[in-house]
Structure formats: structure tokens, C-alpha cells
Design an enzyme around this catalytic site. Structure first.
Site, short mmCIF file in Angstrom:
data_model
loop_
_atom_site.label_atom_id
_atom_site.label_comp_id
_atom_site.label_asym_id
_atom_site.label_seq_id
_atom_site.Cartn_x
_atom_site.Cartn_y
_atom_site.Cartn_z
N CYS A 43 0.85 -1.19 0.00
CA CYS A 43 0.00 0.00 0.00
C CYS A 43 0.88 1.24 0.00
CB CYS A 43 -0.91 0.00 1.24
SG CYS A 43 -2.14 1.33 1.23
N CYS A 47 -1.63 3.40 7.24
CA CYS A 47 -2.68 3.60 8.24
C CYS A 47 -2.35 2.79 9.48
CB CYS A 47 -4.03 3.18 7.67
SG CYS A 47 -4.48 4.10 6.18
N TYR A 49 -3.89 1.53 11.92
CA TYR A 49 -4.70 0.42 12.40
C TYR A 49 -4.85 -0.71 11.37
CZ TYR A 49 -8.17 3.15 9.80
OH TYR A 49 -8.84 3.86 8.83
N GLY A 94 -4.09 -4.23 0.92
CA GLY A 94 -3.27 -3.28 0.21
C GLY A 94 -4.06 -2.24 -0.58
N ARG A 162 -4.91 7.77 9.34
CA ARG A 162 -4.76 7.49 7.92
C ARG A 162 -3.71 8.43 7.32
NH1 ARG A 162 -7.96 3.76 6.06
NH2 ARG A 162 -7.44 4.32 3.91
N CYS A 283 -21.82 -11.31 6.40
CA CYS A 283 -21.38 -12.48 7.17
C CYS A 283 -21.27 -12.20 8.66
CB CYS A 283 -20.04 -12.98 6.63
SG CYS A 283 -18.73 -11.70 6.56
N ASP A 305 -10.91 -12.85 4.68
CA ASP A 305 -9.98 -11.72 4.65
C ASP A 305 -9.31 -11.50 6.00
OD1 ASP A 305 -8.77 -9.37 3.58
OD2 ASP A 305 -10.33 -8.16 4.50
#
Length: 423
Positions: A43, A47, A49, A94, A162, A283, A305
Site C-alpha cells: 500500500c 494507516c 490500524y 493493500g 490514515r 457475514c 480476509d
């Protein structure tokens, strides 16, 4: 101890790409959702977090770029695996735009080549928005992409965590990207994480997204970072359970008075579905899961994920067809465990039908009677779902009468928020 995934040399892998099984596996679902990460965890931002940046350690020495051969294999198998007239091709990271536009142009070519007669392909991409220019925006519009844009609220709240690789704020770049999406008429939604810096400001965040960003579709994602993989403690960046519940209530009280059927907040749509007895479509708040998987840049397929670890690697689509992996016994068990491993405290809870225990990744605290497996956000779920019980019942009744849920605004607008539940 860090685990690494073996990277097989490209020429050997190309010979392994399997064709669809002649007989469809018994456990294979007719439809599923797959997040593809063509650049892996790479990325251009940093960020604080982000849970996925550390996944780079799984593939040391990799170029972190999905090859054209893998792209074709992925698109072909994804389409072959679905028995529905619409297939979603979902890109994430990413930061997927780091692949460059030509990669996605080739993806569109493969989609058209392998689409079944009458099949519609829906493309989605989740992006931080900082690299979007006119060319990207025009491409998204031309190919009907749904763009998810990560933005955490007004400038101060967004820039708190961010930042880019140099630690610099990103708000202005994101807003520039948003303006270009809007200029070209691209369909988009806002993905906003809830964390220490914005969790106490629900109305300010919501009004910023609604009024300044003109967002009509909003997802709120709570940040829950464990101090260590085995810890029941979280980082200071994380929202508390109570903060998260109160945040949702604060947004709901603003939304239900003026924005029903005008602004779509994912959590509220999911809740209404559960109150109405319909599949929630998410989900996190469904009885079971397993239908939302992730695929890395090299074809490794993972259960979810949030479970991209060697333990939850199902296989590689160059060695076994995607359909067989999605319908495999380990994946079926993974999905069923969401319900089967609920503690008794959850099974007997008055809002279980709406909550379903939340995401398994956050089930790391104990119940009041000491049973493990309670969701860290449980207290917040209880605050929110109990608070919205009556208005959700009302909207469900309106649906049963073939009336619009938005009618609730006529009667609810004059009511004061039930703040007693928030303290």
C-alpha cells in the site's frame, strides 16, 4: 514465530492451472464473495490500524504483483464457479490501484471472454482514493465499477491514523479523489472505520459523510486490534464495545428521523433484514459464514480476509480449482463454526437473531460465567440492537403491509432519543 508461504516459480505454476471439475462438489455454494488482492498487502499509505499490512511477511521475496496468467486463471475460475446470472469481481488490498490501469483493462477483457451467455459481471474496488485521477475515474465509469472509498470522517479524525508512508496526512488527497469520482458520475460508497479518534463523534461523522461527501451508501467498520494474537486486550486505537454501540445509536437517531431510503447505512439494512426474517447479506451478522473469502496475488485462497494465515490457507487455484477449495470440508467447517462455537451466553441472548455473535475474529473475551468465545464488541451490540428494537419492528411491519419503511420518519421525527440506554 512468523510463517512464510512457499512461492513456486512461475513457469511451474502455469502448468498446474486446473479446469473446472466435471461434477460440481456437493458442498460448493452457488454463489460466494471473493476479495482479490492483486498487490497483496502493498500500500502507498501507512494507516496505523491496518490489519493487512503485516501480511507482507507471509510472502518474503515476492514481487507482490498478480501476473497476467494468474489474472486470467482467477477470472476464469471465478466465473466457472458461479451458478448465478451475476458475478462480482472484487478488488482490494493493500491498495489495488497500485497495479496500474492496464491490469484492470486486461481484467475486463478476460471477463468478457469467459462470461457465460446472459451473465452480468459487476466490478468493485476498495481504494484509499489517493491515486485516483481523471483517467482512473473515467475507466471506473465506463466499466460500471462500484468504488468503495476509505474515509474516516472530517479532516482531524481522518488524518489521525490514515497517513502516508512519510507520516503525512491524506485527507486532501482522498477528497480530491472523491471529487473526481463525482465529476465522472462513478457509483461509490463510503467505508468508515470506527476507532479511538472518531468513535465519540457519531453525528459529526455521519453528517460529514452525508452533507459534505454526499455519500448515499455508508459502511461502518469497528477497529478491534488485539495487542498480541493471543491477547484479550486491545490497542489504544481500538474502539471500545460501548463506544461502538453508542456510535451506531447516535447515527441511527439522526438517520431514522430524516434519511430512511435516502441514505443507506449497511448496518441498518442488515438489522432490518434480520428483524424481517430475511438473509442479512453480511457475514458478520449471519448465523454462519464461509462465503466471503480472500485470494492473494499468487493464487493462494484463504477462508476469510481476516484469517489470512497459514492455518486458514485452503490451497492455491493453480493446484486445485477454486470451486473445490470453496466447497472443501475445511471451509464448510470454518463457516459452521461461527454458530457451533457460540457460547451459551450468546445462544440465550435476546438479540442473538440480529447479532449472531459477530465476527469470529473478535471472539476473544469470556462470558460473565467464564466461558470463552464471547465477542469483544458484545456490550456494544447489545446497546445498539436493543435500542433499535421498536423502530425495526415498525419498519418490518410496514414491509409486511407493502408500505415503505421510510414512513417511520413521519412518526419518529418528533421523538427524543432514548438516551438512558447510552449511559
Amino acid at each position: 514465530m512468523r510463517h512464510e508461504v512457499e512461492i513456486i516459480p512461475e513457469p511451474e505454476l502455469l502448468k498446474m492451472a486446473p479446469t473446472a471439475p466435471v461434477v460440481r462438489p456437493a458442498n460448493a455454494p452457488p454463489v460466494f464473495h471473493l476479495l482479490a488482492k492483486p498487490r497483496g498487502a502493498i500500500c502507498n499509505l501507512d494507516c496505523k490500524y491496518c490489519f493487512y499490512l503485516s501480511k507482507e511477511d507471509l510472502y518474503k521475496g515476492s514481487t507482490f504483483r498478480m501476473t497476467d496468467e494468474m489474472l486470467e486463471t482467477y477470472i476464469r475460475q471465478l466465473i466457472e464457479s458461479h451458478e448465478v446470472p451475476e458475478v462480482t469481481v472484487a478488488w482490494q488490498g493493500g491498495e489495488p490501484t497500485l497495479m496500474g490501469l492496464d491490469f484492470f483493462r486486461r481484467s475486463i477483457v478476460f471477463e468478457k471472454e469467459y462470461a457465460k451467455p446472459g451473465m452480468k459481471i459487476q466490478n468493485t474496488i476498495q481504494t484509499n482514493g489517493t491515486l485516483i485521477n481523471d483517467e482512473w475515474a473515467a475507466f471506473f465509469k465506463e466499466n460500471d465499477f462500484l468504488v468503495g472509498l476509505s474515509i474516516d470522517g472530517p479532516r482531524e479524525m481522518h488524518d489521525y491514523y490514515r497517513v502516508d508512508r512519510q507520516g503525512e496526512p491524506t485527507f486532501d488527497k482522498v477528497m480530491r479523489g472523491l471529487s473526481l469520482l463525482q465529476k465522472h458520475g462513478v457509483e461509490w460508497n463510503a467505508l468508515t472505520t470506527i476507532h479511538h479518534a472518531n468513535a465519540d463523534h457519531p453525528v459529526e461523522v455521519y453528517r460529514f459523510l452525508r452533507d459534505e461527501c454526499k455519500a448515499e451508501f455508508i459502511q461502518f467498520i469497528p477497529i478491534v486490534e488485539r495487542l498480541t494474537p493471543d491477547s484479550n486486550m486491545v490497542t489504544e486505537r481500538s474502539t471500545t464495545a460501548e463506544q461502538y454501540g453508542k456510535f451506531l445509536v447516535g447515527v441511527f437517531e439522526e438517520w431514522v428521523r430524516r434519511d430512511v431510503a435516502k441514505v443507506y447505512v449497511q448496518m441498518f439494512d442488515v438489522a432490518l433484514a434480520n428483524w424481517h426474517g430475511e438473509p442479512s447479506g453480511l457475514c458478520v451478522h449471519s448465523k454462519t459464514c464461509g462465503g466471503a473469502l480472500a485470494i492473494e496475488h499468487n493464487g493462494d485462497l484463504y477462508s476469510c480476509d481476516h484469517f489470512v494465515t497459514p492455518q486458514y490457507k485452503l490451497g492455491n487455484i493453480r493446484e486445485k480449482h477454486m470451486l473445490e477449495l470453496v466447497g472443501s470440508e475445511p471451509q464448510v467447517k470454518f463457516g459452521n463454526d461461527k454458530y457451533d462455537r457460540l457460547p451459551r451466553y450468546c445462544r440465550e441472548c435476546e438479540v442473538r437473531f440480529a447479532c449472531h455473535g459477530g465476527c469470529p475474529k473478535d471472539r476473544f473475551i469470556t462470558t460473565p460465567d467464564g466461558e470463552p468465545g464471547l465477542n469483544y464488541l458484545c456490550a456494544g451490540f447489545k446497546i445498539f440492537f436493543n435500542h433499535i428494537n421498536q423502530p425495526m419492528r415498525t419498519m418490518s411491519q410496514l414491509l409486511h403491509q407493502n408500505r415503505a419503511p421510510a414512513e417511520i420518519m413521519q412518526t419518529y421525527a418528533g421523538k427524543n432519543p432514548a438516551v438512558s440506554e447510552l449511559h
